[in-house]
Design an enzyme around this catalytic site. Structure first.
Site, short mmCIF file in Angstrom:
data_model
loop_
_atom_site.label_atom_id
_atom_site.label_comp_id
_atom_site.label_asym_id
_atom_site.label_seq_id
_atom_site.Cartn_x
_atom_site.Cartn_y
_atom_site.Cartn_z
N GLY A 48 -3.21 -0.55 4.69
CA GLY A 48 -3.99 -0.48 3.45
C GLY A 48 -4.41 0.95 3.21
N GLU A 71 0.84 0.03 2.01
CA GLU A 71 -0.02 -0.24 0.86
C GLU A 71 0.63 -1.30 -0.02
OE1 GLU A 71 -3.17 0.55 -0.27
OE2 GLU A 71 -2.53 -0.73 -1.91
N ILE A 72 -0.18 -2.22 -0.50
CA ILE A 72 0.37 -3.34 -1.25
C ILE A 72 0.44 -3.06 -2.75
CG2 ILE A 72 -1.77 -4.65 -1.66
CD1 ILE A 72 -0.15 -7.15 -0.66
N LEU A 181 -8.92 1.32 7.65
CA LEU A 181 -10.00 2.16 7.15
C LEU A 181 -10.50 1.64 5.81
CD1 LEU A 181 -8.54 5.65 8.12
CD2 LEU A 181 -9.64 3.94 9.55
N ASP A 184 -10.57 -3.91 2.22
CA ASP A 184 -11.25 -4.69 1.19
C ASP A 184 -12.19 -5.69 1.86
OD1 ASP A 184 -9.93 -3.42 -0.92
OD2 ASP A 184 -8.18 -4.74 -0.73
N THR A 281 -10.35 9.89 4.07
CA THR A 281 -9.71 8.96 3.14
C THR A 281 -10.49 8.99 1.84
OG1 THR A 281 -11.00 6.95 3.60
CG2 THR A 281 -9.18 7.45 5.11
N GLU A 283 -11.58 6.54 0.12
CA GLU A 283 -12.71 5.63 0.17
C GLU A 283 -13.85 6.24 0.99
OE1 GLU A 283 -12.35 3.00 -1.77
OE2 GLU A 283 -14.41 2.32 -1.37
N1 SAM Z 1 -7.77 3.00 3.57
C1 SAM Z 1 -7.93 3.58 2.25
C2 SAM Z 1 -9.15 4.47 2.20
O1 SAM Z 1 -9.94 4.43 3.16
O2 SAM Z 1 -9.31 5.22 1.23
C3 SAM Z 1 -7.99 2.51 1.15
C4 SAM Z 1 -9.14 1.57 1.19
S1 SAM Z 1 -9.09 0.35 -0.12
C5 SAM Z 1 -10.72 -0.26 -0.21
C6 SAM Z 1 -8.16 -0.97 0.61
C7 SAM Z 1 -6.68 -0.83 0.35
O3 SAM Z 1 -5.97 -1.82 1.07
C8 SAM Z 1 -6.31 -1.00 -1.10
O4 SAM Z 1 -5.54 0.11 -1.52
C9 SAM Z 1 -5.48 -2.29 -1.11
O5 SAM Z 1 -4.49 -2.30 -2.12
C10 SAM Z 1 -4.90 -2.29 0.27
N2 SAM Z 1 -4.51 -3.61 0.78
C11 SAM Z 1 -5.22 -4.75 0.69
N3 SAM Z 1 -4.56 -5.77 1.28
C12 SAM Z 1 -3.40 -5.25 1.77
C13 SAM Z 1 -2.30 -5.82 2.46
N4 SAM Z 1 -2.25 -7.09 2.78
N5 SAM Z 1 -1.28 -4.99 2.81
C14 SAM Z 1 -1.31 -3.69 2.47
N6 SAM Z 1 -2.33 -3.12 1.82
C15 SAM Z 1 -3.36 -3.88 1.45
#
Ligand code: SAM
Length: 306
Positions: A48, A71-72, A181, A184, A281, A283
Site C-alpha cells: 500500500g 499499490e491497488i 505504513l 487504511d 511517506t 501520509e
Molecule cells: N503507505 C503510504 C503512505 O504512508 O503514504 C500510503 C498510505 S494510504 C492511507 C493507504 C494506501 O494503501 C492507499 O494508497 C491504498 O490505495 C493502498 N491499499 C489499500 N488496500 C490495498 C491492497 N489490498 N493492496 C495494495 N494497496 C492497497
C-alpha cells in the site's frame, strides 16, 4: 500495462525485466520468467505504498537492494511509475522532494533526530550549488552516498492487491523487509476484515519474509495500532523489537538487510529506514503537518520451528 491487475502463476514466471531492466533480461518466451542478470531479487516490499515516498527515499540508500511498492489504485500507481521513470531518465536532476528525503534521512541516520534548521539549510544550499545532482548526500554522509551513475534502477511499483496473490510474486523467504505504513484504517467494525493485517494474511507475510527479516507498521490511528500489534503479538513467527533493539539494528550481522555484515554503516542505513518510515511517506508527512501522533512497531520474523 499497470492498469491490468495481472499476476504470474508463480514467482519464477514473473517478468521483472519491465520493472528492473538493469537487473533482469527480458523473458525468453512469453509467460516465462526473466533471467536475473545480477543474482538479485526484490527484497523490500512497501505494501500500500501510496505515492511511493518510502521506496523512493530508500532506493539510493540501498543501491544493491531491489525494492517494490505495491499499490491497488491505478492512478496512484501510475503516478509513482512516472516519478520513477523521470528519476531514471534524469538521474542528474533529482526530484527535489526526494533529494530532501534522502538528505534528511541520511542526516538523521548519522545524527540525532530534530536536526537544527541551520544544518538543513546547508543541505539545501549544497543541493542548489551542485545543480540538483545526487551530490548533496555526499556532503552529509559519504558512506550513504550511492555510487557514481546511480539512477534508481532498483526501485519500482506494481499495481496489485497485496491482500491477494503475494506468494505469486514472491518466493518463500524472499523478502528481508515488508512495510505497512499508514494503512487504511477501515474504522467500522464490519469493515475490519478489510484491514491489511489479519491472522490469515499474517501467515502469508511470514511466508514471503525470511527468518531474520523485519516487518514494520506505523499509523496515526490508535485503534489500528492496537489492532495490528494485537494480531502480530500472538503470532508465533513474529517477535516485536524494543526501541533499543530498533536503535541497534544493523550492528549485528543477520539483522535488517539479512545477509549483510553488521557494521556502523548498516546501522546508519537501518536508522535511515526508521526515519523514512516515520517521516518520508506522503501520509507520514500529512500527519506531521497536522501534528498528529504516530505509533510504530517493528517485528522480527523468527525461524520456522523444527
Ligand atoms: N503507505 C503510504 C503512505 O504512508 O503514504 C500510503 C498510505 S494510504 C492511507 C493507504 C494506501 O494503501 C492507499 O494508497 C491504498 O490505495 C493502498 N491499499 C489499500 N488496500 C490495498 C491492497 N489490498 N493492496 C495494495 N494497496 C492497497
Amino acid at each position: 500495462s499497470i492498469h491490468h491487475l495481472a499476476y504470474p502463476p508463480s514467482p519464477a514466471q514473473m517478468d521483472w525485466n519491465t520493472h528492473f531492466p538493469t537487473f533482469f533480461a527480458p523473458p525468453p518466451q512469453e509467460g516465462e520468467g526473466s533471467p536475473s542478470l545480477k543474482g538479485k531479487k526484490v527484497e523490500f516490499a512497501d505494501v500500500g505504498c501510496g505515492f511511493g515516498g518510502l521506496s523512493i527515499a530508500l532506493a539510493p540508500l540501498f543501491p544493491d537492494t531491489l525494492m517494490l511498492g505495491l499499490e491497488i489504485r491505478v492512478q496512484v500507481t501510475q503516478y509513482v511509475s512516472d516519478k520513477i521513470r523521470a528519476l531514471r531518465l534524469n538521474p542528474g536532476s533529482v526530484d527535489p522532494d526526494n533529494a530532501d528525503d534522502v538528505a534528511e534521512a541520511a542526516v538523521a541516520a548519522g545524527e540525532t533526530e530534530g536536526e537544527p534548521a541551520a544544518k538543513r539549510q546547508k543541505v539545501d544550499e549544497t543541493v542548489k550549488a551542485e545543480g540538483g545532482k545526487l551530490a548533496p548526500v555526499r556532503g552529509i554522509r559519504p558512506e550513504l552516498m550511492p555510487p557514481e551513475g546511480y539512477a534508481y534502477g532498483n526501485v519500482s511499483v506494481l499495481r496489485a492487491n497485496a491482500m491477494k496473490f503475494l506468494p505469486n510474486f514472491f518466493e518463500k523467504g524472499q523478502l528481508s523487509k515488508i512495510f505497512f505504513l499508514f494503512p487504511d484504517p477501515h474504522f467500522k467494525q464490519r469493515k475490519h476484515k478489510a484491514r491489511i493485517i489479519s491472522p490469515t494474511l499474517l501467515a502469508e507475510y511470514a511466508y514471503v519474509l525470511r527468518p531474520g527479516g523485519l516487518l514494520y507498521t506505523i499509523t496515526d490511528v490508535p485503534d489500528l495500532h492496537t489492532w495490528m500489534t494485537g494480531h502480530l503479538a500472538p503470532f508465533p513467527l513474529f517477535q516485536r523489537l524494543t526501541e533499543e533493539e530498533i536503535d541497534r539494528l544493523g550492528l549485528e550481522s543477520g539483522e535488517g538487510v539479512v545477509g549483510q555484515e553488521g557494521s556502523e554503516l548498516q546501522q546508519m542505513r537501518e536508522r535511515a529506514v526508521m526515519e523514512a518510515v516515520k517521516r518520508r511517506t506522503e501520509e507520514g508527512k500529512k500527519v506531521e503537518r497536522n501534528q498528529g501522533g504516530k505509533q510504530w512497531s517493528v517485528w522480527r520474523r523468527l525461524p520456522d520451528p523444527e
